[in-house]
Design an enzyme around this catalytic site. Structure first.
Site, mmCIF file in Angstrom:
data_model
loop_
_atom_site.group_PDB
_atom_site.id
_atom_site.type_symbol
_atom_site.label_atom_id
_atom_site.label_comp_id
_atom_site.label_asym_id
_atom_site.label_seq_id
_atom_site.Cartn_x
_atom_site.Cartn_y
_atom_site.Cartn_z
ATOM 1 N N SER A 92 48.341 0.716 11.467
ATOM 2 C CA SER A 92 47.895 2.001 11.602
ATOM 3 C C SER A 92 48.314 2.148 13.699
ATOM 4 C CB SER A 92 47.109 2.986 11.808
ATOM 5 O OG SER A 92 46.670 4.412 12.700
ATOM 6 N N HIS B 31 52.849 3.156 11.460
ATOM 7 C CA HIS B 31 52.381 4.335 10.656
ATOM 8 C C HIS B 31 51.652 5.035 12.194
ATOM 9 C CE1 HIS B 31 50.026 7.213 8.073
ATOM 10 N NE2 HIS B 31 48.858 7.576 9.495
ATOM 11 N N ASP C 176 49.514 8.130 14.549
ATOM 12 C CA ASP C 176 49.095 8.901 14.347
ATOM 13 C C ASP C 176 48.605 9.757 15.454
ATOM 14 O OD1 ASP C 176 47.852 8.779 11.876
ATOM 15 O OD2 ASP C 176 46.682 7.372 12.912
ATOM 16 N N MET D 26 47.389 13.432 17.013
ATOM 17 C CA MET D 26 46.014 14.061 17.054
ATOM 18 C C MET D 26 46.377 15.349 18.273
ATOM 19 S SD MET D 26 43.658 11.149 16.507
ATOM 20 C CE MET D 26 43.487 10.064 15.045
ATOM 21 N N HIS E 3 51.864 10.647 11.049
ATOM 22 C CA HIS E 3 51.260 11.495 10.825
ATOM 23 C C HIS E 3 50.932 12.456 11.664
ATOM 24 C CE1 HIS E 3 47.033 11.346 8.446
ATOM 25 N NE2 HIS E 3 47.191 12.855 8.595
ATOM 26 N N MET F 2 48.175 14.788 12.928
ATOM 27 C CA MET F 2 46.852 15.849 12.475
ATOM 28 C C MET F 2 47.050 16.974 13.709
ATOM 29 S SD MET F 2 44.656 12.768 11.395
ATOM 30 C CE MET F 2 45.922 10.957 12.527
ATOM 31 N N MET G 94 43.626 11.443 2.428
ATOM 32 C CA MET G 94 42.918 11.184 3.561
ATOM 33 C C MET G 94 42.011 10.208 2.656
ATOM 34 S SD MET G 94 44.387 10.874 6.619
ATOM 35 C CE MET G 94 42.978 10.785 7.004
ATOM 36 N N ASP H 181 44.992 6.902 3.584
ATOM 37 C CA ASP H 181 44.483 6.542 4.904
ATOM 38 C C ASP H 181 43.328 6.881 5.192
ATOM 39 O OD1 ASP H 181 44.310 6.391 7.450
ATOM 40 O OD2 ASP H 181 45.428 8.028 7.783
#
Length: 216
Positions: free
Chosen positions: A7, A32, A34, A36, A65, A67, A136, A174
């Site tokens: 990540s 990875h 993320d 957000m 990913h 979020m 998660m 994760d």
């Protein structure tokens, strides 16, 4: 097969290109990413400009990913930035089925993430459409958290369901994964491992290679 997905949220952003090169050359198969929004999770991370800037640095799988609230809004944008896998949270989608269809329409692998306390039953009808489920192992939003032990049983339960239904669905985990507990997640049935701090703190190349020795 088992895969490592470092990540980059935990990477040194002053030298992000070099960090990505290190994990690539050391043998990490995925990157990875993320995304957000500061609403679904408290933190704001990064989005399409960063993804576009790093896509040309590696041919490794971009494991995105989301979020964010109502992630269907970002599917097309993420596809244009080079996403290979898009994960959305079941908890963040009003129309989960429609969101998965949108990802599939873009020719991208579709995945659903579940927070630690979210029951597997919410996947009952959508599971045959999925390429991956992300479980998660911490509550999302921050790096450096500790692995939540009860999720190990959840991984096992999901792997059993996938086998019983004769589906081909990867299980990604994760949060709080390190060299001391990664085998536990693998034994439970996970085959894609997200690791942030435990990859990017210290010697990145050695950390990736140490994970690969365990993961395979």
């Amino acid at each position: 097969m088992n895969y490592l997905s470092p990540s980059i949220l935990a990477a040194d952003f002053a030298h992000l290109g070099e960090e990505i090169k290190r994990i690539d050359e050391a043998g990490a198969q995925y990157v990875h990413i993320d995304v957000m929004d500061g609403r679904f999770v408290p933190t704001i991370s990064f989005g399409s400009p960063l993804m576009k800037s790093i896509r040309g640095l590696t041919e490794r799988t971009f494991d995105v990913h989301l979020m964010v609230e109502e992630p269907i809004r970002l599917v097309e944008e993420m596809a244009e930035c080079g996403a290979d896998i898009i994960t959305v949270h079941a908890e963040a989608c009003v129309h989960l089925d429609r969101t998965i269809d949108k990802i599939k329409e873009k020719g991208i692998l579709a995945s659903v993430a579940l927070n630690p306390a979210t029951d597997l039953s919410c996947l009952e009808y959508i599971l045959p459409k999925l390429d991956m489920v992300l479980l998660m192992t911490v509550n999302p939003g921050y790096g450096g958290q500790k692995y939540i032990p009860y999720v190990t049983q959840k991984i096992s339960d999901l792997r059993k369901i996938i086998k019983e239904r004769e589906l081909k669905v990867d299980i990604e985990v994760d949060g709080g994964i390190n060299l001391s507990n990664v085998q536990q997640a693998l034994d439970a049935g996970a085959n894609i491992i997200v690791a942030g701090s435990s990859v990017f703190q210290g010697d990145v190349t050695s950390n990736v290679k140490d994970f690969r020795k365990i993961i395979g």
